[in-house]
Design a protein around this motif. Structure first.
Motif, PDB file in Angstrom:
ATOM      1  N   SER A  19      76.026  24.356   3.901  1.00  0.00           N
ATOM      2  CA  SER A  19      76.056  24.823   5.287  1.00  0.00           C
ATOM      3  C   SER A  19      77.015  23.946   6.088  1.00  0.00           C
ATOM      4  O   SER A  19      77.128  22.739   5.847  1.00  0.00           O
ATOM      5  N   LEU A  20      77.711  24.568   7.048  1.00  0.00           N
ATOM      6  CA  LEU A  20      78.691  23.854   7.856  1.00  0.00           C
ATOM      7  C   LEU A  20      78.008  23.023   8.932  1.00  0.00           C
ATOM      8  O   LEU A  20      77.090  23.500   9.607  1.00  0.00           O
ATOM      9  N   GLU A  21      78.469  21.800   9.093  1.00  0.00           N
ATOM     10  CA  GLU A  21      78.023  20.915  10.154  1.00  0.00           C
ATOM     11  C   GLU A  21      78.945  21.109  11.369  1.00  0.00           C
ATOM     12  O   GLU A  21      80.058  21.625  11.235  1.00  0.00           O
ATOM     13  N   PRO A  22      78.520  20.683  12.555  1.00  0.00           N
ATOM     14  CA  PRO A  22      79.376  20.830  13.750  1.00  0.00           C
ATOM     15  C   PRO A  22      80.732  20.143  13.632  1.00  0.00           C
ATOM     16  O   PRO A  22      81.700  20.578  14.259  1.00  0.00           O
ATOM     17  N   ASP A  23      80.806  19.077  12.821  1.00  0.00           N
ATOM     18  CA  ASP A  23      82.073  18.352  12.666  1.00  0.00           C
ATOM     19  C   ASP A  23      82.931  18.912  11.539  1.00  0.00           C
ATOM     20  O   ASP A  23      83.876  18.280  11.085  1.00  0.00           O
ATOM     21  N   SER A  24      82.589  20.113  11.048  1.00  0.00           N
ATOM     22  CA  SER A  24      83.314  20.824   9.984  1.00  0.00           C
ATOM     23  C   SER A  24      83.074  20.265   8.592  1.00  0.00           C
ATOM     24  O   SER A  24      83.644  20.760   7.627  1.00  0.00           O
TER      25      SER A  24
END
Length: 198
Positions: A79-84
């Motif tokens: 899954s993608l985190e906010p910081d990419s």
């Protein structure tokens, strides 16, 4: 896999620590030269990371020491985190019916569509150490993002993953043939058991 009915072993935390330590050791291994008969390993031309996210089931792998306790139903959830960066959650069934889980983080190396990633399962406070990051190279991927092969530059490790626990034999055979052409020893592949067909 029915997570609610699965009891984690009492020593699950200890096993996670051992797994993290093993992965640190893996990442610290010096890179070995690629087989000169097969040439340098290459990745797919481009990887759409958001499209790659989600659940993947392990279909086959080269046996390795940090998965030796896994007896089946092995999955990876990305899954993608906010910081990419990418959150990685690996799960497998262990003897006795429990589940082992390892949580890590991955980051792309190079361009935005690069198929070369680095992954770590060591604690975040060790992330400044280069050897806690292991290579995660996407070396074969179908156009529908349903079947993938992952390795690293030395060809010492290999995983085949699928969106579903079972793969049509003709698709799997075609992938295995391509991996052989890339210089992999197909006889080393170990199939993964899936008792829960989601």
């Amino acid at each position: 896999m029915n997570e609610t009915n699965t009891q984690k072993p009492k020593n699950a935390r200890l096993r996670r620590c051992a797994l993290a330590a093993a992965l640190i050791g893996l990442a610290a291994l010096p890179a070995m030269a690629a087989d000169t008969d097969t040439g340098a390993l290459t990745t797919v031309a481009a990887l759409d990371v958001p499209r790659y996210m989600g659940r993947w089931h392990e279909i086959a792998k080269y046996p390795n020491r940090f998965q030796k306790q896994c007896i089946g139903n092995t999955q990876a959830e990305y899954s993608l985190e906010p910081d990419s960066r990418v959150r990685v959650v690996n799960r497998c069934q262990v003897a006795g019916g429990g589940t082992q889980e390892a949580i890590g983080i991955a980051r792309q190396i190079g361009d935005a569509d690069s198929a070369q990633l680095k992954v770590r399962f060591a604690p975040a406070w060790l992330s400044f150490l280069p050897w806690v990051w292991g290579d995660y190279w996407v070396i074969d991927l179908d156009r529908d993002y349903q079947l993938v092969a992952v390795s690293e530059p030395t060809r010492q490790y290999l995983w085949i993953l699928s969106r579903t626990p079972a793969v049509a034999p003709e698709k799997l055979n075609a992938l295995v043939h391509r991996l052989r052409e890339k210089g992999f020893d197909i006889d080393k592949l170990e199939m993964t058991s899936h008792t829960n067909r989601e």
